[in-house]
Motif scaffolding. Sequence first.
Motif, mmCIF file in Angstrom:
data_model
loop_
_atom_site.group_PDB
_atom_site.id
_atom_site.type_symbol
_atom_site.label_atom_id
_atom_site.label_comp_id
_atom_site.label_asym_id
_atom_site.label_seq_id
_atom_site.Cartn_x
_atom_site.Cartn_y
_atom_site.Cartn_z
ATOM 1 N N SER A 10 0.828 -1.202 0.000
ATOM 2 C CA SER A 10 0.000 0.000 0.000
ATOM 3 C C SER A 10 0.865 1.256 0.000
ATOM 4 C CB SER A 10 -0.918 0.011 1.226
ATOM 5 O OG SER A 10 -0.149 -0.026 2.416
ATOM 6 N N GLY A 38 -4.613 4.213 -2.496
ATOM 7 C CA GLY A 38 -5.464 3.473 -1.576
ATOM 8 C C GLY A 38 -4.964 3.463 -0.154
ATOM 9 N N TYR A 39 -3.826 4.114 0.090
ATOM 10 C CA TYR A 39 -3.188 4.118 1.408
ATOM 11 C C TYR A 39 -4.009 4.970 2.382
ATOM 12 C CZ TYR A 39 0.633 4.536 4.788
ATOM 13 O OH TYR A 39 1.401 4.483 5.914
ATOM 14 N N TYR A 41 -4.046 1.007 4.025
ATOM 15 C CA TYR A 41 -4.913 -0.167 3.978
ATOM 16 C C TYR A 41 -5.525 -0.477 5.337
ATOM 17 C CZ TYR A 41 -3.767 -1.690 -0.798
ATOM 18 O OH TYR A 41 -3.661 -1.809 -2.150
ATOM 19 N N ALA A 43 -6.978 1.398 7.215
ATOM 20 C CA ALA A 43 -8.213 2.156 7.398
ATOM 21 C C ALA A 43 -9.323 1.682 6.469
ATOM 22 C CB ALA A 43 -7.949 3.644 7.158
ATOM 23 N N ARG A 44 -9.040 0.686 5.621
ATOM 24 C CA ARG A 44 -10.037 0.189 4.668
ATOM 25 C C ARG A 44 -10.702 -1.075 5.201
ATOM 26 N NH1 ARG A 44 -10.337 2.297 -0.360
ATOM 27 N NH2 ARG A 44 -8.824 3.921 -0.870
ATOM 28 N N THR A 45 -11.876 -1.370 4.679
ATOM 29 C CA THR A 45 -12.597 -2.558 5.108
ATOM 30 C C THR A 45 -12.070 -3.787 4.379
ATOM 31 O OG1 THR A 45 -14.302 -2.410 3.391
ATOM 32 C CG2 THR A 45 -14.667 -1.152 5.418
ATOM 33 N N GLU A 46 -12.390 -4.948 4.934
ATOM 34 C CA GLU A 46 -12.005 -6.189 4.287
ATOM 35 C C GLU A 46 -12.607 -6.293 2.887
ATOM 36 O OE1 GLU A 46 -12.808 -5.797 7.410
ATOM 37 O OE2 GLU A 46 -11.797 -7.226 8.740
ATOM 38 N N GLU A 48 -13.396 -3.868 0.823
ATOM 39 C CA GLU A 48 -12.690 -2.974 -0.099
ATOM 40 C C GLU A 48 -11.387 -3.601 -0.579
ATOM 41 O OE1 GLU A 48 -13.564 1.608 1.035
ATOM 42 O OE2 GLU A 48 -12.616 0.435 2.613
ATOM 43 N N LEU A 49 -10.626 -4.195 0.345
ATOM 44 C CA LEU A 49 -9.329 -4.761 -0.027
ATOM 45 C C LEU A 49 -9.481 -6.037 -0.842
ATOM 46 C CD1 LEU A 49 -7.322 -4.122 3.262
ATOM 47 C CD2 LEU A 49 -7.207 -2.862 1.108
ATOM 48 N N ARG A 52 -10.088 -4.594 -4.228
ATOM 49 C CA ARG A 52 -9.066 -3.704 -4.785
ATOM 50 C C ARG A 52 -7.760 -4.419 -5.121
ATOM 51 N NH1 ARG A 52 -8.485 1.806 -4.784
ATOM 52 N NH2 ARG A 52 -6.348 2.596 -5.017
#
Length: 260
Positions: A10, A38-39, A41, A43-46, A48-49, A52
């Motif tokens: 990320s 996208g940084y 990661y 702070a992102r949901t499962e 989303e990742l 992505r």
Amino acid sequence: MHQPLLFFDSGVGGLSILDVVRKRLPTAPIVYCADNAGYPYGARTEAELTARVPALLGRLTERHNPRLIVIACNTASVIALADVRAALDVPVVGTVPAIKPAASLTRTGVIGVLGTAVTVRQPYVDRLAAEFAADKRVLRHGARARRGGRGQTARGDAGPRRDPRSAHAAFAQDAALDTVVLACTHFPLLADELTAAAPHPVAWVDSADGIARRVAHLTQGQGWPDTPSAGTAVFTRLDESAQALGPALAERGLMQIKGL
């Protein structure tokens, strides 16, 4: 012979993995991708990742035709590794918390796992702890992002940095803690700060050596160039912050900076 190894993170914490792989395979062509758009990661949901990471690696594979991919990010690996392997016909090496070597190293039986909050809560980490450290006490801490904007240094820091000092109170609660797993590839780049932040002396363990051995094994017998070639750094957002990392990237042979 000239198919590259593709490293993906990320940000630029994955450079800590690249550094160790380079020692084993010094002439391997390298493409390093930082998904700075996208940084972070953590702070992102499962969900989303899971969407992505395979999509980005699919585009990178089409463009660079790598012989092997290293997901040099614990968060992306514990969430999306299986999906990436299912989507791509390329060997993929993930970076997961080094609980197995930590369990062998600890003398007290108390291990810390320091990573992003999303990493340390994953079922993948539960399985690693159950398989390799069932007779150990495993403490987990999700380090928060440090306030104060984005930083770039010769070590390769980029983005709102994870603050190792936030683990102090959590790990100070158990004086028997003697081994800490660095479950974020950025943390080996902050070794001095980690040591200063520790409530008492501990052994730091990360996955870089194991990944380097795995990459060397999977590419054994394949041809490599006789001499190192200029590597490429790819950013999903090619902005001034990415360009400012030029010196740190050049130190690692990544002479070209491009956008995805």
